[in-house]
Design a protein around this motif. Structure first.
Motif, PDB file in Angstrom:
ATOM      1  N   LYS A   1       0.834  -1.200   0.000  1.00 33.27           N
ATOM      2  CA  LYS A   1       0.000   0.000   0.000  1.00 33.27           C
ATOM      3  C   LYS A   1       0.870   1.252   0.000  1.00 33.27           C
ATOM      4  O   LYS A   1       2.017   1.231   0.419  1.00 33.27           O
ATOM      5  CB  LYS A   1      -0.921   0.009   1.226  1.00 33.27           C
ATOM      6  N   GLY A   2       0.285   2.339  -0.467  1.00 38.44           N
ATOM      7  CA  GLY A   2       0.949   3.633  -0.377  1.00 38.44           C
ATOM      8  C   GLY A   2       1.722   4.017  -1.623  1.00 38.44           C
ATOM      9  O   GLY A   2       2.119   3.165  -2.424  1.00 38.44           O
ATOM     10  N   GLU A   3       1.919   5.322  -1.783  1.00 40.99           N
ATOM     11  CA  GLU A   3       2.739   5.818  -2.884  1.00 40.99           C
ATOM     12  C   GLU A   3       4.196   5.435  -2.640  1.00 40.99           C
ATOM     13  O   GLU A   3       4.662   5.419  -1.495  1.00 40.99           O
ATOM     14  CB  GLU A   3       2.610   7.340  -2.984  1.00 40.99           C
ATOM     15  N   ILE A   4       4.929   5.152  -3.708  1.00 46.31           N
ATOM     16  CA  ILE A   4       6.281   4.605  -3.576  1.00 46.31           C
ATOM     17  C   ILE A   4       7.297   5.460  -4.316  1.00 46.31           C
ATOM     18  O   ILE A   4       7.054   5.913  -5.441  1.00 46.31           O
ATOM     19  CB  ILE A   4       6.327   3.158  -4.107  1.00 46.31           C
ATOM     20  N   VAL A   5       8.437   5.673  -3.666  1.00 46.56           N
ATOM     21  CA  VAL A   5       9.583   6.307  -4.313  1.00 46.56           C
ATOM     22  C   VAL A   5      10.726   5.292  -4.299  1.00 46.56           C
ATOM     23  O   VAL A   5      11.080   4.767  -3.242  1.00 46.56           O
ATOM     24  CB  VAL A   5      10.032   7.594  -3.601  1.00 46.56           C
ATOM     25  N   LEU A   6      11.261   5.008  -5.478  1.00 50.73           N
ATOM     26  CA  LEU A   6      12.361   4.051  -5.625  1.00 50.73           C
ATOM     27  C   LEU A   6      13.633   4.827  -5.975  1.00 50.73           C
ATOM     28  O   LEU A   6      13.641   5.609  -6.921  1.00 50.73           O
ATOM     29  CB  LEU A   6      12.018   3.047  -6.730  1.00 50.73           C
ATOM     30  N   VAL A   7      14.677   4.604  -5.202  1.00 53.07           N
ATOM     31  CA  VAL A   7      15.964   5.259  -5.435  1.00 53.07           C
ATOM     32  C   VAL A   7      16.994   4.177  -5.740  1.00 53.07           C
ATOM     33  O   VAL A   7      17.114   3.199  -4.992  1.00 53.07           O
ATOM     34  CB  VAL A   7      16.408   6.081  -4.206  1.00 53.07           C
ATOM     35  N   VAL A   8      17.717   4.330  -6.852  1.00 53.23           N
ATOM     36  CA  VAL A   8      18.689   3.318  -7.285  1.00 53.23           C
ATOM     37  C   VAL A   8      20.058   3.972  -7.432  1.00 53.23           C
ATOM     38  O   VAL A   8      20.191   5.022  -8.068  1.00 53.23           O
ATOM     39  CB  VAL A   8      18.268   2.674  -8.629  1.00 53.23           C
ATOM     40  N   GLN A   9      21.044   3.337  -6.848  1.00 53.74           N
ATOM     41  CA  GLN A   9      22.402   3.863  -6.955  1.00 53.74           C
ATOM     42  C   GLN A   9      22.869   3.812  -8.409  1.00 53.74           C
ATOM     43  O   GLN A   9      22.597   2.861  -9.137  1.00 53.74           O
ATOM     44  CB  GLN A   9      23.343   3.051  -6.074  1.00 53.74           C
ATOM     45  N   GLY A  10      23.576   4.842  -8.839  1.00 56.70           N
ATOM     46  CA  GLY A  10      24.072   4.892 -10.205  1.00 56.70           C
ATOM     47  C   GLY A  10      25.219   3.920 -10.440  1.00 56.70           C
ATOM     48  O   GLY A  10      25.798   3.364  -9.501  1.00 56.70           O
ATOM     49  N   ARG A  11      25.543   3.752 -11.698  1.00 57.20           N
ATOM     50  CA  ARG A  11      26.648   2.868 -12.078  1.00 57.20           C
ATOM     51  C   ARG A  11      27.963   3.448 -11.579  1.00 57.20           C
ATOM     52  O   ARG A  11      28.218   4.643 -11.706  1.00 57.20           O
ATOM     53  CB  ARG A  11      26.674   2.741 -13.596  1.00 57.20           C
ATOM     54  N   LYS A  12      28.764   2.598 -10.990  1.00 51.83           N
ATOM     55  CA  LYS A  12      30.069   3.040 -10.499  1.00 51.83           C
ATOM     56  C   LYS A  12      30.965   3.398 -11.677  1.00 51.83           C
ATOM     57  O   LYS A  12      31.039   2.655 -12.650  1.00 51.83           O
ATOM     58  CB  LYS A  12      30.736   1.939  -9.659  1.00 51.83           C
ATOM     59  N   GLU A  13      31.607   4.533 -11.585  1.00 51.69           N
ATOM     60  CA  GLU A  13      32.502   4.949 -12.655  1.00 51.69           C
ATOM     61  C   GLU A  13      33.774   4.124 -12.592  1.00 51.69           C
ATOM     62  O   GLU A  13      34.387   3.989 -11.537  1.00 51.69           O
ATOM     63  CB  GLU A  13      32.823   6.434 -12.532  1.00 51.69           C
ATOM     64  N   GLU A  14      34.116   3.571 -13.734  1.00 53.27           N
ATOM     65  CA  GLU A  14      35.316   2.745 -13.800  1.00 53.27           C
ATOM     66  C   GLU A  14      36.523   3.640 -14.072  1.00 53.27           C
ATOM     67  O   GLU A  14      36.616   4.287 -15.117  1.00 53.27           O
ATOM     68  CB  GLU A  14      35.173   1.690 -14.909  1.00 53.27           C
ATOM     69  N   ARG A  15      37.403   3.663 -13.117  1.00 55.66           N
ATOM     70  CA  ARG A  15      38.593   4.492 -13.261  1.00 55.66           C
ATOM     71  C   ARG A  15      39.782   3.615 -13.623  1.00 55.66           C
ATOM     72  O   ARG A  15      39.973   2.551 -13.027  1.00 55.66           O
ATOM     73  CB  ARG A  15      38.872   5.248 -11.956  1.00 55.66           C
ATOM     74  N   PRO A  16      40.567   4.039 -14.602  1.00 51.64           N
ATOM     75  CA  PRO A  16      41.719   3.224 -15.008  1.00 51.64           C
ATOM     76  C   PRO A  16      42.715   3.095 -13.865  1.00 51.64           C
ATOM     77  O   PRO A  16      42.914   4.033 -13.079  1.00 51.64           O
ATOM     78  CB  PRO A  16      42.310   4.008 -16.188  1.00 51.64           C
ATOM     79  N   ALA A  17      43.293   1.911 -13.776  1.00 48.12           N
ATOM     80  CA  ALA A  17      44.289   1.694 -12.729  1.00 48.12           C
ATOM     81  C   ALA A  17      45.492   2.595 -12.971  1.00 48.12           C
ATOM     82  O   ALA A  17      45.862   2.876 -14.112  1.00 48.12           O
ATOM     83  CB  ALA A  17      44.721   0.218 -12.728  1.00 48.12           C
ATOM     84  N   LYS A  18      46.084   3.041 -11.894  1.00 48.35           N
ATOM     85  CA  LYS A  18      47.248   3.919 -12.014  1.00 48.35           C
ATOM     86  C   LYS A  18      48.412   3.148 -12.646  1.00 48.35           C
ATOM     87  O   LYS A  18      48.724   2.031 -12.253  1.00 48.35           O
ATOM     88  CB  LYS A  18      47.662   4.428 -10.633  1.00 48.35           C
ATOM     89  N   GLU A  19      48.972   3.779 -13.656  1.00 52.10           N
ATOM     90  CA  GLU A  19      50.096   3.127 -14.322  1.00 52.10           C
ATOM     91  C   GLU A  19      51.351   3.249 -13.472  1.00 52.10           C
ATOM     92  O   GLU A  19      51.527   4.210 -12.716  1.00 52.10           O
ATOM     93  CB  GLU A  19      50.342   3.776 -15.690  1.00 52.10           C
ATOM     94  N   ASP A  20      52.191   2.244 -13.604  1.00 55.20           N
ATOM     95  CA  ASP A  20      53.483   2.292 -12.933  1.00 55.20           C
ATOM     96  C   ASP A  20      54.296   3.439 -13.537  1.00 55.20           C
ATOM     97  O   ASP A  20      54.576   3.463 -14.729  1.00 55.20           O
ATOM     98  CB  ASP A  20      54.206   0.951 -13.142  1.00 55.20           C
ATOM     99  N   ARG A  21      54.626   4.395 -12.714  1.00 59.52           N
ATOM    100  CA  ARG A  21      55.318   5.578 -13.256  1.00 59.52           C
ATOM    101  C   ARG A  21      56.715   5.248 -13.770  1.00 59.52           C
ATOM    102  O   ARG A  21      57.339   6.057 -14.445  1.00 59.52           O
ATOM    103  CB  ARG A  21      55.400   6.676 -12.205  1.00 59.52           C
ATOM    104  N   TYR A  22      57.223   4.054 -13.448  1.00 62.50           N
ATOM    105  CA  TYR A  22      58.538   3.660 -13.937  1.00 62.50           C
ATOM    106  C   TYR A  22      58.453   2.713 -15.129  1.00 62.50           C
ATOM    107  O   TYR A  22      59.459   2.205 -15.606  1.00 62.50           O
ATOM    108  CB  TYR A  22      59.343   2.978 -12.820  1.00 62.50           C
ATOM    109  N   LYS A  23      57.161   2.484 -15.598  1.00 64.83           N
ATOM    110  CA  LYS A  23      56.989   1.494 -16.648  1.00 64.83           C
ATOM    111  C   LYS A  23      57.804   1.779 -17.886  1.00 64.83           C
ATOM    112  O   LYS A  23      58.428   0.888 -18.466  1.00 64.83           O
ATOM    113  CB  LYS A  23      55.480   1.430 -17.022  1.00 64.83           C
ATOM    114  N   ASN A  24      57.772   3.012 -18.330  1.00 73.11           N
ATOM    115  CA  ASN A  24      58.532   3.359 -19.540  1.00 73.11           C
ATOM    116  C   ASN A  24      59.776   4.198 -19.213  1.00 73.11           C
ATOM    117  O   ASN A  24      60.199   5.026 -19.985  1.00 73.11           O
ATOM    118  CB  ASN A  24      57.608   4.160 -20.489  1.00 73.11           C
TER     119      ASN A  24
END
Length: 247
Positions: free
Chosen positions: A219-242
């Motif tokens: 019963k009752g009026e309903i409000v549904l709240v959904v968490q947004g998609r997590k932003e995929e952040r690139p992994a930090k590159e090894d600063r000594y890689k190159n």
């Protein structure tokens, strides 16, 4: 000498979504001063006016007659009649009639004011515990045509999503969202906000669907709240890689 201010002809007046104490002093004053109250349901709004000890002429203005009513209302407003537009609960124009009349008033240079006040999605959003700094209000999802398309579009949404839903469709909506967004996506269902049996349940979408499907009645009026998609952040590159330093 200061020029006289333009007279407001149309007021959008929020009304309580449940608890009758949730109305502002300004809203009470405006309802008492206008010539006419435009109500989504005159019976519902009539009870509110009676509670406030106000007697006002009322006109029915709802989803099924707004296109027919607008022209007649504009003619009366242009003659200087003042009106307050209210919905059954909350702020008119938010998933309720109001937009069309406001647009036409502004097009004709008629002054419109919107009072701040009760609306269901704000407390539901804050009670969810999800991010409120960026969110999108989706209102009611399409019932049939365009529903699947809209659901697929939401898979890319990073902001917190807010929906209005009816008791008889909430289980189906939760199940469909779990299918397209993933069963583990966090969500929150709030119903009967500000009322005696107010309830907010926060859990993954699949768990919420099972919870409400198992209930004998919703019963009752309903409000549904959904968490947004997590932003995929690139992994930090090894600063000594190159790094070209000598060994």
């Amino acid at each position: 000498m200061a020029e006289p201010q333009e007279k407001t002809l149309l007021y959008l007046v929020p009304t309580p979504i449940g608890n009758l104490e949730d109305i502002t002093l300004r809203a009470i004053r405006v309802l008492g001063e206008v010539d006419t109250v435009l109500a989504e349901d005159t019976r519902t709004s009539g009870r509110l006016l009676q509670h406030l000890n106000l007697k006002k002429p009322m006109l029915s203005y709802h989803l099924h007659n707004e296109h027919q009513q607008v022209q007649r209302l504009l003619e009366r407003l242009e003659k200087g009649e003042t009106m307050a537009l209210v919905s059954d609960a909350g702020t008119p124009g938010i998933s309720d009639p109001g937009f069309l009349l406001v647009r036409e008033c502004l097009a004709r240079g008629l002054k419109v004011e919107c009072l701040p006040g009760a609306t269901a999605f704000v407390p539901a959003l804050l009670k969810s515990g999800f991010g409120a700094e960026r969110f999108t209000f989706e209102g009611f999802l399409p019932v049939k045509k365009g529903r699947q398309t809209r659901l697929q579009e939401l898979t890319q949404e990073h902001r917190t999503m807010i929906f209005y839903e009816s008791p008889h469709r909430i289980v189906k909506t939760l199940e469909q969202l779990a299918e397209v967004l993933g069963p583990e996506r966090p969500a929150s269902v709030s119903r009967e906000l500000t009322k005696l049996f107010e309830e907010t349940v926060t859990a993954p979408l699949a768990e919420l669907a099972a919870n409400f499907a198992a209930r004998p009645a919703i019963k009752g009026e309903i409000v549904l709240v959904v968490q947004g998609r997590k932003e995929e952040r690139p992994a930090k590159e090894d600063r000594y890689k190159n790094d070209d330093r000598d060994e």
